[in-house]
Design a protein around this motif. Sequence first.
Motif, PDB file in Angstrom:
ATOM      1  N   ARG A   1       6.885  -9.166   6.586  1.00 10.11           N
ATOM      2  CA  ARG A   1       7.535  -7.986   5.662  1.00 10.11           C
ATOM      3  C   ARG A   1       7.910  -8.607   4.401  1.00 10.11           C
ATOM      4  NH1 ARG A   1      11.467  -5.856  10.115  1.00 10.11           N
ATOM      5  NH2 ARG A   1       9.974  -4.669  11.417  1.00 10.11           N
TER       6      ARG A   1
ATOM      7  N   GLN B   1       4.991  -9.049   2.150  1.00 13.84           N
ATOM      8  CA  GLN B   1       4.967  -7.934   1.200  1.00 13.84           C
ATOM      9  C   GLN B   1       5.937  -7.677   0.235  1.00 13.84           C
ATOM     10  OE1 GLN B   1       3.164  -5.460   1.506  1.00 13.84           O
ATOM     11  NE2 GLN B   1       4.293  -3.913   0.459  1.00 13.84           N
ATOM     12  N   HIS B   2       7.222  -8.028   0.693  1.00 15.20           N
ATOM     13  CA  HIS B   2       8.286  -7.728  -0.250  1.00 15.20           C
ATOM     14  C   HIS B   2       8.196  -8.313  -1.503  1.00 15.20           C
ATOM     15  CE1 HIS B   2      12.153  -6.009  -1.193  1.00 15.20           C
ATOM     16  NE2 HIS B   2      12.426  -7.392  -1.425  1.00 15.20           N
TER      17      HIS B   2
ATOM     18  N   GLN C   1       5.018  -7.533  -3.593  1.00 12.13           N
ATOM     19  CA  GLN C   1       5.262  -6.062  -4.498  1.00 12.13           C
ATOM     20  C   GLN C   1       6.108  -6.477  -5.495  1.00 12.13           C
ATOM     21  OE1 GLN C   1       6.118  -2.492  -2.009  1.00 12.13           O
ATOM     22  NE2 GLN C   1       4.348  -1.533  -3.109  1.00 12.13           N
TER      23      GLN C   1
ATOM     24  N   PRO D   1       3.674  -4.247  -8.449  1.00 17.78           N
ATOM     25  CA  PRO D   1       3.966  -3.132  -7.407  1.00 17.78           C
ATOM     26  C   PRO D   1       2.655  -2.567  -6.845  1.00 17.78           C
ATOM     27  CG  PRO D   1       4.753  -2.806  -9.733  1.00 17.78           C
ATOM     28  CD  PRO D   1       4.102  -4.194  -9.630  1.00 17.78           C
ATOM     29  N   LYS D   2       1.531  -2.845  -7.330  1.00 14.02           N
ATOM     30  CA  LYS D   2       0.494  -2.470  -6.536  1.00 14.02           C
ATOM     31  C   LYS D   2      -0.035  -3.140  -5.506  1.00 14.02           C
ATOM     32  CE  LYS D   2      -1.252  -0.472 -10.988  1.00 14.02           C
ATOM     33  NZ  LYS D   2      -0.472  -1.303 -11.980  1.00 14.02           N
TER      34      LYS D   2
ATOM     35  N   PHE E   1      -0.331  -4.777  -1.738  1.00 12.95           N
ATOM     36  CA  PHE E   1       0.065  -4.464  -0.421  1.00 12.95           C
ATOM     37  C   PHE E   1      -0.274  -5.874   0.477  1.00 12.95           C
ATOM     38  CE2 PHE E   1       1.147  -0.673  -2.207  1.00 12.95           C
ATOM     39  CZ  PHE E   1       2.150   0.009  -1.117  1.00 12.95           C
TER      40      PHE E   1
ATOM     41  N   LEU F   1       1.124  -6.744   3.381  1.00  9.25           N
ATOM     42  CA  LEU F   1       1.629  -6.585   4.652  1.00  9.25           C
ATOM     43  C   LEU F   1       0.789  -6.774   5.901  1.00  9.25           C
ATOM     44  CD1 LEU F   1       4.361  -6.039   6.415  1.00  9.25           C
ATOM     45  CD2 LEU F   1       3.604  -3.574   6.473  1.00  9.25           C
ATOM     46  N   MET F   2      -0.413  -6.232   5.517  1.00  9.54           N
ATOM     47  CA  MET F   2      -1.405  -6.191   6.750  1.00  9.54           C
ATOM     48  C   MET F   2      -2.188  -7.575   6.549  1.00  9.54           C
ATOM     49  SD  MET F   2      -1.627  -4.189   9.043  1.00  9.54           S
ATOM     50  CE  MET F   2      -0.658  -2.939   9.352  1.00  9.54           C
TER      51      MET F   2
ATOM     52  N   MET G   1      -0.226 -10.113   8.357  1.00  7.54           N
ATOM     53  CA  MET G   1       0.124  -9.884   9.709  1.00  7.54           C
ATOM     54  C   MET G   1      -1.276 -10.896  10.433  1.00  7.54           C
ATOM     55  SD  MET G   1       2.218  -8.266  10.712  1.00  7.54           S
ATOM     56  CE  MET G   1       1.992  -8.112  12.427  1.00  7.54           C
TER      57      MET G   1
ATOM     58  N   MET H   1       8.813  -0.994   7.811  1.00 11.30           N
ATOM     59  CA  MET H   1       9.200  -1.300   6.654  1.00 11.30           C
ATOM     60  C   MET H   1       8.732  -0.124   5.734  1.00 11.30           C
ATOM     61  SD  MET H   1       7.711  -4.324   4.428  1.00 11.30           S
ATOM     62  CE  MET H   1       8.370  -5.309   3.246  1.00 11.30           C
TER      63      MET H   1
ATOM     64  N   VAL I   1       2.734   3.094  -5.935  1.00 15.70           N
ATOM     65  CA  VAL I   1       3.075   3.429  -7.279  1.00 15.70           C
ATOM     66  C   VAL I   1       1.809   4.002  -8.098  1.00 15.70           C
ATOM     67  CG1 VAL I   1       4.827   1.406  -7.492  1.00 15.70           C
ATOM     68  CG2 VAL I   1       2.398   1.212  -8.009  1.00 15.70           C
TER      69      VAL I   1
END
Lengths: 377, 75
Positions: free
Chosen positions: A335, A338-339, A342, A346-347, A349, A351-352, A355, B40, B45
């Motif tokens: 996470r 990811q945070h 981003q 902002p575009k 991702f 997270l995956m 993982m 989460m 956007v």
Amino acid sequence: MELLVKVLRNTGLYHLTWQNGVMIAVGGLFIWLAIRKKMEPYELLPIGIGIILGNLPLARLMNPPGDIQQSGILGVIFHYTLYYHNLLPPLIFLCLGAMTDFGPLIANPKTLLLGAAAQMGIYAAFWGAILLGFDIREAASIGIIGGADGPTTIYTSAQLAPHILGITAVCAYTYMALVPFIQPPIMRALTTLKERQIVMRQLRPVSKTERIVFPVFAAIVIILLVPLSAPLIGMFMVGNLLRESGVVPRLADVAQNALMNAVTIFLMLAIGAWMSAENVFHIRTLKIMGLGFAAFAVGTAGGILFAKFLNLFLKEKINPLIGSAGVSAVPMAARISQHLGQQANPKNFLLMHAMGPNVAGVIGSAVAAGIFLSILR
Amino acid sequence: MGKETPVTAPIVGKVVKVLTKEGDRVKENDEIATIEAMKMEMPIVAPVSGVVKQINIQPGQVIQADTVIALIEQD
């Protein structure tokens, strides 16, 4: 009068030391963190109340099994499921396996390397512990905190250094809860904004056959290479097969929920109750806490730097922020990747993608534990 | 008429909030919706500035990766 004195002497209050008082306050702090701050509540809440119960004198809750009607419930749990037989950590791994999605790792096997690189913290803390005067078995138990994996830490400590078991376990769980504070400064310091902005292509879909073959194949290969990782890795893959096979939803469900919850209650209460003043009030406790922190920090840095190293050779660059997820701490570390990703773009991702190293980190720390055990046991 | 740009789901997840409606004007990087995966919440956007032509999702819906969740008519 004499009787009254005797009654008073038999109260716990009479035997309560200031160290017990401090530990009871620590237990209270854990309960507060769990409820108010939602910090790892499933672990810190039962550990907190366990600490309080374990520090009430004469209560005999932690008495080991022995004479008839003299053993304590938490003592029996501790003795049979950790100290003597070490059952609970592998059971937790069975449940974790049923909760783990290996898809991102299968789709991008390179991330296995990141999961391995982030185990660097284990070896750094191991050597640090040796330098600080711990013996080699204690050092291994302390190092494994850097795997950021509670059950692995408990499993290793219970075998190699049961006298520091509670401390290493609590360090692992609290630092895991603190990864949102420990990791980001290190991640920012070691990456440029441009690197953090790297967008990664979406992962390919993973077929059902791959998902079924993976746990079986991984169990065979890993256990052949590091046999003593078998209790953790074997159970982990069993749980994962229950999940991915699709034909035993009831078993997968029990592992993910009922069994996981039951095992967690017993494991955390026993760990908490172990934290009596006499077990905790040592200068070594502070050293272990410091080394555990260093292990997390070095592991984070290791994952990031190794991702940057891989990028020197890769045509399609990976975002180095996913490297730090290799410390395990599933899924908090992913996470955080990811945070931060981003934040930079902002575009983005991640997270995956994160993982992949994240679950690889679980395998990595269990393997590291197996290596320690085969050398030191 | 500008070009219509699809907004796709970057990840499998559950829609928590939809923050724009059809006809809204959005700037690049404005948050269009919030999705949740693995406990989460993450913003999705706008890839470009323009006017929202179509919204295909509603809160509570589980979306697969690559689903087109909105169309934006680019300025």
